[in-house]
Design a protein around this motif. Sequence first.
Motif, PDB file in Angstrom:
ATOM      1  N   PHE A 187      -4.407  10.245  -4.339  1.00  0.00           N
ATOM      2  CA  PHE A 187      -4.725   8.834  -4.533  1.00  0.00           C
ATOM      3  C   PHE A 187      -3.926   7.936  -3.585  1.00  0.00           C
ATOM      4  N   SER A 188      -4.590   6.868  -3.150  1.00  0.00           N
ATOM      5  CA  SER A 188      -3.942   5.768  -2.439  1.00  0.00           C
ATOM      6  C   SER A 188      -4.100   4.531  -3.312  1.00  0.00           C
ATOM      7  N   VAL A 189      -3.056   3.702  -3.359  1.00  0.00           N
ATOM      8  CA  VAL A 189      -3.107   2.482  -4.171  1.00  0.00           C
ATOM      9  C   VAL A 189      -2.639   1.290  -3.354  1.00  0.00           C
ATOM     10  N   GLU A 234       0.831  -1.206   0.000  1.00  0.00           N
ATOM     11  CA  GLU A 234       0.000   0.000   0.000  1.00  0.00           C
ATOM     12  C   GLU A 234       0.866   1.258   0.000  1.00  0.00           C
ATOM     13  N   ARG A 260      -9.470   7.658  -3.845  1.00  0.00           N
ATOM     14  CA  ARG A 260      -9.099   9.068  -3.879  1.00  0.00           C
ATOM     15  C   ARG A 260      -9.651   9.760  -2.645  1.00  0.00           C
ATOM     16  N   SER A 290      -7.473   1.402  -6.129  1.00  0.00           N
ATOM     17  CA  SER A 290      -7.152   2.801  -5.812  1.00  0.00           C
ATOM     18  C   SER A 290      -8.338   3.482  -5.153  1.00  0.00           C
ATOM     19  N   LYS A 334      -3.021   9.293 -10.276  1.00  0.00           N
ATOM     20  CA  LYS A 334      -2.897   7.908  -9.804  1.00  0.00           C
ATOM     21  C   LYS A 334      -1.605   7.291 -10.317  1.00  0.00           C
ATOM     22  N   THR A 344      -4.648  -3.725  -9.274  1.00  0.00           N
ATOM     23  CA  THR A 344      -4.330  -2.556  -8.448  1.00  0.00           C
ATOM     24  C   THR A 344      -5.622  -1.843  -8.069  1.00  0.00           C
ATOM     25  N   LYS A 386       0.249   5.834  -0.123  1.00  0.00           N
ATOM     26  CA  LYS A 386      -0.725   6.922  -0.078  1.00  0.00           C
ATOM     27  C   LYS A 386      -0.119   8.247  -0.557  1.00  0.00           C
TER      28      LYS A 386
END
Length: 239
Positions: free
Chosen positions: A197-199, A163, A192, A190, A170, A188, A165
């Motif tokens: 964006f966090s992935v 993870e 927002r 994601s 993205k 993946t 952030k």
Amino acid sequence: MKCVWVMMLFLHCALSEKFEVVGPDAPVVATDGSDVVLPCSVRRSDGHSSLSAVDLNITWTRSDLGGAVVHFYGSHKDMNTSQSPDYRGRTALIKEELQNGSVSLRLSEVKVFDDGQYRCRVDSEYWEDEVSFDLKVEVIGERPVITLESYDRKSEEFSLLCESKGWFPKPDLQWLNSRGEIQTAGVTESQRHAELFSVKRRFTVHKNNIDTFLCRVSLGEHWKEDEIKPSVFYEGRGI
């Protein structure tokens, strides 16, 4: 009197001359918090020489925001009474370069809001031209974190979760082995939060695979990564 007449004639010719406005062929890229120059210049229509922009009007706007004014120069000075409040105190022409045909705009303290399409328009009493291009703003997020999500005793496989952030736009997330080869992994995911964006992405590894794996998150020329050797999860755990 004759000299004054000659100067007025020269100014009239300069202002009535046809010209073209030139901008970059590719989007301009800037990182959050940095200063950036949005390139734009004026040259004679024959394309062989620059044209002084000192006596011309220069208007920078945001095409994607309904033509919001970013910066305006006219009558030999900045005239920003109609400037969008989001750009107050953050824009400036490079005045010493106007005589060389440069109408580039310096934008300071870049933020995500600045990501969009910009229009550079130059006009005189007799002629005008414009060019549009994109500014891409990048926010470089946090270093990714790898955690053990689950272990299946029957298949002797465990699931790793990576993870990261705080990115914009993205980013790309890949799992790689110690030789830098991309590994087959889950989709993946994601999210927002506000503008950033966090992935996250899962990767399944068999207990007998003793390779070191890396999780790499990248955006343009920027990247951050974390690595893990799966054996650390089951050594001393009876797995």
